[in-house]
Scaffold this active site. Structure first.
Site, PDB file in Angstrom:
ATOM      1  N   ASP A  49       0.854  -1.177   0.000  1.00 53.94           N
ATOM      2  CA  ASP A  49       0.000   0.000   0.000  1.00 53.94           C
ATOM      3  C   ASP A  49       0.896   1.235   0.000  1.00 53.94           C
ATOM      4  O   ASP A  49       2.101   1.139   0.248  1.00 53.94           O
ATOM      5  CB  ASP A  49      -0.899  -0.036   1.237  1.00 53.94           C
ATOM      6  CG  ASP A  49      -1.797   1.183   1.338  1.00 53.94           C
ATOM      7  OD1 ASP A  49      -2.305   1.625   0.300  1.00 53.94           O
ATOM      8  OD2 ASP A  49      -1.987   1.690   2.453  1.00 53.94           O
ATOM      9  N   LYS A  50       0.337   2.389  -0.282  1.00 51.74           N
ATOM     10  CA  LYS A  50       1.143   3.615  -0.276  1.00 51.74           C
ATOM     11  C   LYS A  50       0.902   4.432   0.982  1.00 51.74           C
ATOM     12  O   LYS A  50       1.804   4.648   1.786  1.00 51.74           O
ATOM     13  CB  LYS A  50       0.843   4.468  -1.516  1.00 51.74           C
ATOM     14  CG  LYS A  50       1.718   5.728  -1.603  1.00 51.74           C
ATOM     15  CD  LYS A  50       1.333   6.606  -2.755  1.00 51.74           C
ATOM     16  CE  LYS A  50       0.046   7.358  -2.501  1.00 51.74           C
ATOM     17  NZ  LYS A  50       0.175   8.348  -1.397  1.00 51.74           N
ATOM     18  N   PHE A  76     -18.054   8.774   5.706  1.00 51.23           N
ATOM     19  CA  PHE A  76     -17.210   8.370   4.569  1.00 51.23           C
ATOM     20  C   PHE A  76     -17.254   6.853   4.410  1.00 51.23           C
ATOM     21  O   PHE A  76     -17.301   6.114   5.389  1.00 51.23           O
ATOM     22  CB  PHE A  76     -15.772   8.825   4.815  1.00 51.23           C
ATOM     23  CG  PHE A  76     -14.807   8.374   3.767  1.00 51.23           C
ATOM     24  CD1 PHE A  76     -14.563   9.142   2.648  1.00 51.23           C
ATOM     25  CD2 PHE A  76     -14.138   7.163   3.893  1.00 51.23           C
ATOM     26  CE1 PHE A  76     -13.672   8.724   1.683  1.00 51.23           C
ATOM     27  CE2 PHE A  76     -13.250   6.725   2.929  1.00 51.23           C
ATOM     28  CZ  PHE A  76     -13.016   7.517   1.826  1.00 51.23           C
TER      29      PHE A  76
END
Length: 1381
Positions: A416-417, A729
C-alpha cells in the site's frame, strides 16, 4: 418511562412475546430486562451466553483424549504409533514392546506438556478477567451491587464509571454528561487512541432525572452476535408501541475504556463469547510454509526408500529360507502353532519386522524439532532492537509462528502507499477556492525547516526540498518541467525524529497533532479575503441585510472554510485535560414530533434578527470510521426528528457575547485564546489536517455535540450550526457529507468533501446563459487544472462542495431516509442509496492539496529490496498523478527507465493496449522473442536457470538489466478490465516484464485480486504489506501478510502474519532474519534426513550377513534413543543460532537474498545427494570396523557398539562441517551429546546384563575403552567417511564459491573498508558497474552525482496512442510520462 404498574403488566406479556419471536430467532435476538422476570426459569434471556469467558481448550477430564486426538491429526504421529503397536505382535516384533513405545510417548508427551502449559496460562488469564468487579443493578436490593464479570448476564443493568473497562457489550441508556454523551477509548480493539463518542439511545435522551432501571419496560430487537466492530443494527420497542432505531454509536463494546464521563448506565446486549471483541479474537494464524511443503515431498520419498529396503530384505529372507528346501535350518523359529513357516509367509512377516527396525528412517523428532527451532527464531527476531520503533513505542509482532522461513523466499512484494510508504502525517500545503489558487509560500518554508532539521539529525546533506512555490497567485508556468525535475531529485518528504518526539510530549496522546501537522502558516492574500468576508457578513448581520447580497467569491471562501470545519468527525478537547471535550450548549425547548412541524420551523418567519444561535435539534449522529469498509449514515429517529427549538429568551444575552466586534489581524495566529488552546481528536489524519488548516484562518471548531457544532468565525464570533445528519465516509462513495442548518441564513445546507474523481462528477452543470453560470464553469475548469497540478506535485487532493436544500426537498429526502434508518435488514444498502440521492447537483467551492510525507528510509529500503531481486508492486487508491510522483520520490520508479502507462475506457481498448504493449516490449527488450509471453506460464520463471546453470547473481543481473528496465502504471478502471479472465494473462505478461508496477485508484477487492493472480499464475512467493482496513483482503491473500502498526488502527495488524512499526523494518526482516531462518531450517531438514538414513543403512548392510533375518548389531537402546538423545541438541542449537553471513553483510549485499528466492539451500537434488552421502558414510562406518574385527572372537555387541559410536561421531562431525558460525553453544552441545552417549552406554552396560534376554551387553563399553583398536577406529573411520564432503566443501569455497560463501569470506576480512573488501572480492573498481559476465560482482552503491543532478529530459517514456482510425502508434517523449488513452 412507564409506571411500576406498567412494568408489572410487561411481566405478564413476556411469555407469549417470547414464543412469537422464536420464529425470528435465526435473524434477530430480543433482549428483555432481567428485573422484569420473577423466576430465572422464565427468563427469555437465559438462552444467551453468560459473561464468563473460557479461552482454554481443555478440562481436567478432556485434556488427555482431546490432546491426543489433535496430535493424531498429524499423519506422522499416527504412523509412529502404528509402528510401536506393531512391535507388540510377537511374530513381527523387533524390539522390546515397552522400549519401542518410548520415542512415541516422549514426542507426544513433550507436545502435550507444551499444550498444557499454554492452556494453563490461558486459564489464569481467564480467571483474572472473570473475577474483575463491576456494578450490576439488583432487583431484590433495588440498588447497584458489586459483582464479578462472570456473573453478568444479558439483560442486566450496569453502572459504568470513568476509566472503567466495559465487561460486556452494553447499550447506553444514561450518561452523567449533560449532552448525554459517553466517550470511550477503543485502543484494545483497533489500536486507535483517539476518543470515540457514543450517545444515549434517543428515547432516553430527555430524562429530567437519573435513569431508574425499575421503571424500564422496553424490549430491544437487535441483530445476532457478529464480529463487525463498526456495525450494530436494531430498534427498541416501548410499551406505547413506538420504535426507536439503534446504531453502533449507542453500543459500548467490551474491552473499551470509559473516558470523560463520571457515570453511565446501560443494559447488556451481548455477553461473554458473544461480544464483538471475543468474536474478533482469532489468535495466531497458522499456515504451511513453502519449505514445509517441500519437506513433505521428501518425507514421502523416505517412505518409498523405506518400503524398497524392507521389500529387498523380505525378498532376500525368502530366498535365504528357500535355499534350505525341506530341511529347516537349526535357527528357524516355528510359528505360534508349532508348525514351520513357508518362505513366502516368512518374507511377509519379515517385511513388517523390517519396517519396525528401519522406522528411524522417517524422522519422528523432525516435526517437533522444527517447531522448537521456529519458536526460538521468533524469540530472537523479537529481541532485535533495530526492529523497535521508539517514536511509536512499538516493535515487531509475529502472529504466525510457522512461516518464518518464508520470509527468506519472497519474490513479489505488494505494498500500500498511504501509511505504509508514507508517514500518514497529512500536512496542509495549498488550496484553491472559487477558482483562485493560493500557494502558501510561507507554509512551504515552514515545512522546509522540518526537512532541514531532519537532515541535520541524520548528519547527511539535505536531498529533500519542498514543493515548488508559485511566485504569485495564479502563476503556474513550466508545470511539466517542475514535475519531472522534482521527481528526479530524491523528493524526500520525511519527518523529523526530534519533531516526532516533541510532538508526542506536546500532544499528550492526541493523534495527528504534531507541530508539523497543526502549526499552519496561512496565505496572506487568502487571509485578507477571509477577514474581509467576515467583516462584511458581520456588517450585514448587524443591519439585518440578507446574506445573499454577499459577493459570490467571498461567500464561497467562507463556505469553503465552514465546510472544512464542519465536514468531519473531530472531537474537540483541551490541552490541559486532553481527554475532556469542550462543551458549549444553549437552552432548548420541547421537541417537535412531526414532519409538518419541522417544515413550519424552517419558514423564513422563524428568523430572528441578530441571533446567531441556531436551533439545535437533538439528532442522532452515527459516524463510521473514515477508514471503515462500510458507511453508517445517521440522522434522527422517526419520532424524534428535530426534537428541540431555540430558547429565544437567551438570544439577546448570547448576541451580546457573540457579536462583539473584533479588529482584523494578519499575523496568522488564532485570535481567540480559547480557540488557540483547542486540540482535535481526529479519526484520520486527513480530517485533522483540514480542521487545523481552517483554524489557521480563524475558522475554529470549538465545540461538538450530537446535534450541533460550534464554530468560531472571524468577526462573527461563535456560531452554532445545527447538525441534522452526518453521512459518513465509505470506500465506495469516497466522500463525506454533513447536513446542517446555517445559523445566519436559516438554510438547510449540505457540505460535502471527498475525492476529486467522484466530487467533480457530482457538480451541477452550470447554465452558461447567465453570468453566474459562466462563473461556475470557469471555477470548475480552473479547479480541475489546479487539481492536476497538485496531483503532479504528489499531493493528496480533496474537493469541497455544497448544496442548498429547500424545505420541500429536504422533507422529501428525510421521509425516505428515516425509513431506511429504521430498517434492520439491508439498512446499509438503503442508507447508501439515501446518501446518493442527496449528494447530487453540488456547487463546487474549491479543493485542497495535502502532503503525505514519506517515512524515513523508504527510498533506501525499496532500493535494497530491488537489489535483492524482489519485484515491488504498489497498489494504492490515490489518483494516478499523485501516486506516480510519490513513486518517483521513493525510488519505485527510476527516471532512467521508460514508463508504460495504461488508461483504457473499455474492455476492447484495454485488450488492444495490452497486445500492443506486449509487441513493444518484445521489440524493445526481447529482440522479437515472443515465446515468453504465451498464455501458458509454465516455462516462465522469475529467475530461470538455463543449463548449465551459472551462478545466480550472474544470471540475475543480466536478466533484470534486459527485461526489467521498464515501469508500468495502470489506473483502477483499466485494472478492472485487465483482471477479467479473458485479459488477465496478457496483463500479467506485461506486468511481469516490468521492473516496477504501480496500480492507482485500486479498490480493496482489486488489490486482493492482483495478489491472487500473481501468486496463482506465476507460482511465486508473495508478500503484502499495508496499514489500513482497506489492505486486509490483500494481506490475507498473500503467502505472507505484514501489517504496519500505524495511525489507521490495528485492522491490518490483526489480519497479518507479522506486524512492523515502520516500512524500513521490512529490509532487515527479509534480508537478514528471513535469510537466516530459511538457511537454518533448510540445512537442518537436510541434516535430519541424512543422519537418519545413515544410521538405518548400517543395519541394512548387516542384513547381508544375517540372512536378512531382521537382526541388528546395534543395541535396541541405542537405536531407539539415537534421535531423541544422542543427536538432538546440536542440531537444535545450529538451527536456532547458525548464521551463514553476518547481518551487516546481508544488508550491504542485498543480492545474497536471491539465494533463498531460488531455494539454493534446499533443492530436490540436494535430498538425493544427502541420501547418497549417507549411504556412503554408512558403508565406511560399517565395513572398516567389520574388517578390523574380522577373524576375531568378539561377540555381536562388542563389534556393534564401536559401529554405533563411530556413527555418532561421524554424524556430529558432519554437522560441524555444515555449521557456518561456531559459538561456544555449538561446541558445548556437541560435547554434551558425546558425553551423554558414553554416560548412557556405561550405565546401561554396567547395570542391565539380562534386562532384555537373550541380549547381553554387560560391560561392553567398559571393555572397549580399554582397547586401543577402538580409539583408532574412532579416529580413522569418521575421517574417511567425511573426507568426500569436506573435499567438496573446500573446492566449492575456493574454486566455484557461491555468493553466500563469498559473503562469508568477506565477514572474515578486516572491517576497515567493507566496500573495498566487497570490490576486491569481485575484482572490480570502485564506482564501476557490475560486469554481467563475472560470476559474482557487487558494485559500491554511492549516491552518484550524475543521478542526483539528472535533468528532466533524461527520462524517456513511451506513448501508446489509439488514433480514431484504429491503428497504434508509438511516440517517445523526453518530458512527459507514458499515457495510453
Amino acid at each position: 418511562m412507564a409506571s411500576p404498574e406498567g412494568a408489572a403488566a410487561a411481566k405478564v406479556k413476556l411469555g407469549p412475546r417470547k414464543k412469537k419471536k422464536s420464529k425470528k430467532e435465526s435473524k434477530t435476538r430480543s433482549v428483555y430486562a432481567n428485573i422484569l422476570c420473577e423466576e430465572d426459569d422464565n427468563n427469555p434471556n437465559r438462552q444467551y451466553a453468560d459473561n464468563k469467558i473460557k479461552t482454554t481448550k481443555y478440562t481436567v477430564l478432556s485434556f488427555l483424549p482431546k490432546n491426543l486426538f489433535e496430535q493424531f491429526h498429524r499423519f506422522a504421529n499416527v504412523y509412529f504409533v502404528f509402528i510401536a503397536l506393531l512391535n507388540f505382535v510377537p511374530v513381527v516384533n523387533a524390539f522390546q514392546p515397552e522400549l519401542a513405545l518410548a520415542p512415541v510417548v516422549f514426542i507426544l508427551s513433550v507436545t502435550a506438556i507444551k499444550d498444557l502449559w499454554e492452556d494453563y496460562r490461558r486459564h489464569r488469564s481467564d480467571k483474572e478477567i472473570n473475577h474483575m468487579d463491576c456494578l450490576v443493578y439488583s432487583r431484590t436490593e433495588r440498588r447497584y451491587v458489586e459483582k464479578f464479570w462472570k456473573e453478568v448476564h444479558v439483560g442486566d443493568f450496569i453502572r459504568l464509571r470513568c476509566n472503567e473497562i466495559l465487561p460486556a457489550d452494553v447499550l447506553l441508556l444514561s450518561s452523567s454528561d449533560p449532552d448525554r454523551l459517553c466517550h470511550i477509548e477503543t485502543a484494545t480493539l483497533d489500536g486507535e487512541t483517539n476518543l470515540k463518542q457514543r450517545q444515549v439511545v434517543r428515547s432516553f435522551f430527555d430524562l429530567d432525572c437519573d435513569f431508574d432501571p425499575s421503571k424500564y419496560d422496553s424490549v430491544i430487537e437487535c441483530e445476532k452476535p457478529n464480529n463487525d466492530l463498526n456495525r450494530f443494527r436494531g430498534y427498541i420497542i416501548h410499551r406505547s408501541g413506538r420504535r426507536d432505531a439503534l446504531y453502533k454509536d449507542n453500543l459500548l463494546l467490551r474491552g473499551c475504556t470509559i473516558r470523560n464521563t463520571e457515570e453511565a448506565v446501560g443494559i447488556v446486549i451481548y455477553a461473554g463469547h458473544e461480544t464483538k471483541a471475543m468474536l474478533n479474537n482469532n489468535g495466531p494464524r497458522y499456515k504451511r510454509s513453502k519449505l514445509e511443503r517441500q519437506m513433505n515431498v521428501d518425507v514421502f520419498w523416505c517412505v518409498i526408500i523405506l518400503l524398497v529396503m524392507c521389500s529387498f530384505a523380505a525378498v532376500g529372507h525368502g530366498l535365504w529360507m528357500f535355499q534350505y528346501g525341506d530341511k529347516r535350518p537349526v535357527f528357524d523359529v516355528l510359528s505360534p502353532e508349532g508348525t514351520d513357516l513357508s518362505p513366502v509367509l516368512s518374507a511377509i512377516y519379515l517385511f513388517l519386522t523390517m519396517i519396525i527396525v528401519f522406522q528411524v528412517l522417517i524422522p519422528i523428532s523432525l516435526f517437533v524439532s522444527i517447531e522448537i527451532v521456529k519458536i526460538c527464531q521468533v524469540y530472537f527476531i523479537h529481541q532485535d532492537a533495530e526492529l523497535y520503533d521508539e517514536e511509536s513505542d512499538s516493535h515487531l509482532q509475529c502472529r504466525a509462528l510457522n512461516i518464518t522461513e518464508d520470509l527468506g523466499q519472497m519474490q513479489y512484494i505488494f505494498s500500500d502507499k498511504t501509511g505504509t510508504l508514507t508517514d500518514n502525517k497529512m500536512v496542509f500545503r495549498r488550496c484553491t477556492v472559487a477558482g483562485v489558487e493560493y500557494s502558501h509560500d510561507a507554509n512551504a518554508r515552514r515545512l522546509a525547516m522540518y526537512q532541514e532539521m531532519d537532515s541535520e539529525e541524520e548528519e547527511c546533506p539535505s536531498r529533500g526540498g519542498t514543493l515548488p512555490r508559485r511566485d504569485s497567485v495564479g502563476s503556474h508556468h513550466s508545470v511539466k518541467v517542475v514535475l519531472r525535475s522534482h521527481s528526479t531529485k530524491s523528493h524526500r518528504r520525511t519527518g523529523s525524529r526530534a519533531e516526532a518526539k516533541r510532538a508526542s510530549i506536546l500532544s499528550k496522546h492526541t493523534a495527528f497533532s504534531s507541530p508539523m501537522e497543526k502549526d499552519i502558516t496561512p496565505d496572506p492574500q487568502l487571509m485578507d479575503k477571509v477577514n474581509e468576508c467576515g467583516s462584511q457578513m458581520d456588517f450585514m448581520r448587524f443591519h439585518s441585510q440578507p446574506m445573499s447580497q454577499l459577493p459570490s467569491d467571498l461567500g464561497d471562501i467562507m463556505d469553503f472554510f465552514i465546510a472544512l470545519t464542519l465536514c468531519n468527525t473531530v472531537v474537540v478537547s483541551s490541552p490541559d485535560q486532553p481527554r475532556h471535550k469542550v462543551r458549549m450548549r444553549f437552552e432548548l425547548k420541547s421537541p417537535v414530533k412531526t414532519i409538518e412541524d419541522f417544515i413550519k420551523r424552517f419558514t423564513p418567519s422563524r428568523l430572528t434578527s441578530g441571533s446567531n444561535s441556531s436551533s439545535s435539534s437533538s439528532l442522532t449522529t452515527n459516524r463510521s470510521s473514515t477508514k471503515g469498509c462500510s458507511s453508517m449514515l445517521s440522522s434522527p429517529s422517526a419520532d424524534s426528528t428535530l426534537t428541540k427549538l431555540e430558547e429565544e429568551v437567551t438570544a439577546v444575552a448570547v448576541a451580546a457575547h457573540a457579536f462583539s466586534p473584533t479588529p482584523p489581524t494578519y499575523d496568522g495566529k488564532i485570535r481567540n485564546p480559547e480557540g488557540a488552546d483547542l486540540r482535535y481528536e481526529a479519526e484520520s489524519p486527513d480530517e485533522a489536517a483540514l480542521v487545523y488548516a481552517a483554524k489557521a484562518y480563524k475558522c475554529s471548531l470549538v465545540g461538538r455535540l450530537p446535534d450541533q457544532m460550534t464554530v468560531d468565525l472571524p468577526h462573527l464570533g461563535k456560531l452554532n450550526f445545527e447538525l441534522l445528519h452526518t453521512l459518513g465516509f465509505d470506500s465506495t462513495r469516497k466522500r463525506m457529507s454533513v447536513v446542517v442548518k446555517h445559523p445566519l441564513t436559516e438554510q438547510i445546507t449540505v457540505y460535502t468533501k471527498g475525492a476529486d474523481s467522484v466530487i467533480m462528477d457530482l457538480i451541477k452543470s452550470p447554465n452558461t446563459g447567465n453570468s453566474k453560470g459562466k462563473r461556475q464553469k470557469k471555477i470548475i475548469y480552473r479547479t480541475q487544472n489546479y487539481l492536476n497540478q497538485y496531483a503532479a506535485d504528489g499531493l493528496r487532493t480533496l474537493c469541497i462542495a455544497k448544496k442548498i436544500l429547500s424545505k420541500e426537498e429536504y422533507a422529501c429526502w428525510l421521509q425516505r431516509h428515516l425509513e431506511a434508518e429504521t430498517a434492520i435488514q439491508g439498512r446499509e444498502e438503503l442508507l447508501f442509496e439515501s446518501a446518493l440521492r442527496l449528494e447530487t447537483n453540488l456547487q463546487l467551492l474549491g479543493a485542497t492539496g495535502i502532503e503525505d510525507r514519506l517515512q524515513d528510509g523508504v527510498p533506501e529500503t525499496i532500493d535494497a529490496l530491488r537489489k535483492a531481486g524482489l519485484q515491488i508492486w504498489v497498489l494504492t487508491g490515490d489518483k494516478q498523478e499523485t501516486a506516480v510522483n510519490i513513486a518517483y520520490a521513493c525510488k519505485l520508479l527510476d527516471p532512467e527507465e521508460e514508463i508504460l502507462t495504461l488508461n483504457a475506457d473499455s474492455m476492447e481498448a484495454c485488450s488492444l493496449l495490452l497486445e500492443e504493449s506486449l509487441h513493444y516490449i518484445q521489440a524493445k527488450f526481447l529482440c522479437g522473442s515472443a515465446k515468453s509471453f504465451h498464455a501458458d506460464f509454465a516455462p516462465f520463471h522469475i529467475y530461470p536457470s538455463p543449463p548449465p546453470p551459472p551462478p545466480p547473481p550472474r544470471h540475475w543481473s543480466s536478466s533484470h538489466a534486459a527485461v526489467h528496465r521498464l515501469g508500468l502504471v495502470i489506473d483502477g478502471r483499466t485494472l478492472a478490465y485487465a483482471l477479467d479472465r479473458t485479459l488477465e494473462d496478457k496483463f500479467l505478461a506485461v506486468a511481469r516484464s516490468c521492473r516496477s508496477v504501480l496500480c492507482c485508484r485500486s479498490t480493496p477487492l482489486q488489490k486482493s485480486m492482483v495478489v491472487k493472480l500473481v501468486r496463482n499464475k506465476l507460482k511465486v512467493m508473495t508478500l503484502a504489506i499495508g496499514d489500513g482496513a482497506n489492505d486486509v483482503s490483500m494481506i490475507q491473500v498473500a503467502d505472507v501478510g505484514v501489517g504496519i502498526s500505524g495511525q489507521e488502527g490495528m485492522q491490518a495488524v490483526m489480519a497479518s502474519d507479522f506486524a512492523l512499526p515502520r516500512f524500513r523494518n521490512l529490509q532487515k526482516l527479509l534480508l537478514v532474519h528471513g535469510h537466516w531462518c530459511y538457511s537454518r531450517l533448510a540445512n537442518m531438514i537436510l541434516y535430519f534426513f541424512y543422519k537418519n538414513a545413515m544410521f538405518v543403512a548400517l543395519i541394512f548392510w548387516y542384513q547381508f550377513y544375517c540372512g536378512f533375518s531382521g537382526s541388528a548389531m546395534i543395541d535396541q537402546w541405542y537405536l531407539i534413543f539415537f534421535n531423541l538423545m544422542f543427536s538432538a541438541f546440536p542440531q537444535l542449537i545450529t538451527g536456532t543460532l547458525d548464521k551463514d553471513v553476518s547481518a551487516q553483510t546481508l544488508q550491504q549485499l542485498p543480492q545474497l537474498y536471491i539465494n533463498g528466492q531460488n531455494s539454493e539451500e534446499y533443492k530436490p537434488y540436494m535430498f538425493w545427494m544427502n541420501m547418497i552421502d549417507a549411504f556412503y558414510q554408512s558403508l565406511v562406518c560399517f565395513f572398516i570396523p567389520y574388517f578390523a574385527y574380522a577373524d576375531s572372537d568378539v561377540d555381536l555387541f562388542t563389534w556393534g557398539t564401536p559401529v554405533t559410536t563411530i556413527a555418532v561421531f561421524t554424524i556430529l562431525l558432519h554437522l560441524g562441517v555444515e555449521t557456518k558460525t561456531w559459538t561456544w553453544m555449538n561446541l558445548l552441545s556437541i560435547c554434551f551429546s558425546v558425553a551423554l552417549f558414553f554416560t548412557v552406554a556405561l550405565c546401561y552396560n554396567a547395570s542391565c546384563p539380562t534386562c532384555y534376554s537373550p541380549s547381553n551387553p554387560y560391560w561392553t563399553m567398559q571393555r572397549l575403552l580399554q582397547d586401543p583398536t577402538f580409539y583408532l577406529l574412532c579416529l580413522i573411520t569418521p575421517a574417511a567417511a567425511l573426507l568426500p564432503r569436506y573435499f567438496y566443501r573446500a573446492c566449492q569455497g575456493t574454486i566455484f564459491p557461491s555468493p553466500v560463501q563469498v559473503g562469508r569470506r568477506l565477514d572474515r576480512l578486516p572491517a576497515k573498508n567493507p566496500h573495498g573488501n566487497i570490490l576486491s572480492l569481485s575484482g572490480i573498481q570502485t564506482g564501476a558497474r557490475p560486469d554481467p559476465e563475472r560470476k559474482f560482482s557487487v558494485a559500491k552503491d554511492p549516491r552518484r552525482p550524475r543521478e542526483e543532478s539528472q535533468r528532466p529530459d533524461a527520462s524517456l517514456s513511451v506513448r501508446i496512442e489509439l488514433p480514431p482510425e484504429g491503428g497504434v502508434k508509438y511516440t517517445k517523449n523526453s518530458q512527459e510520462r507514458l499515457s495510453v488513452g
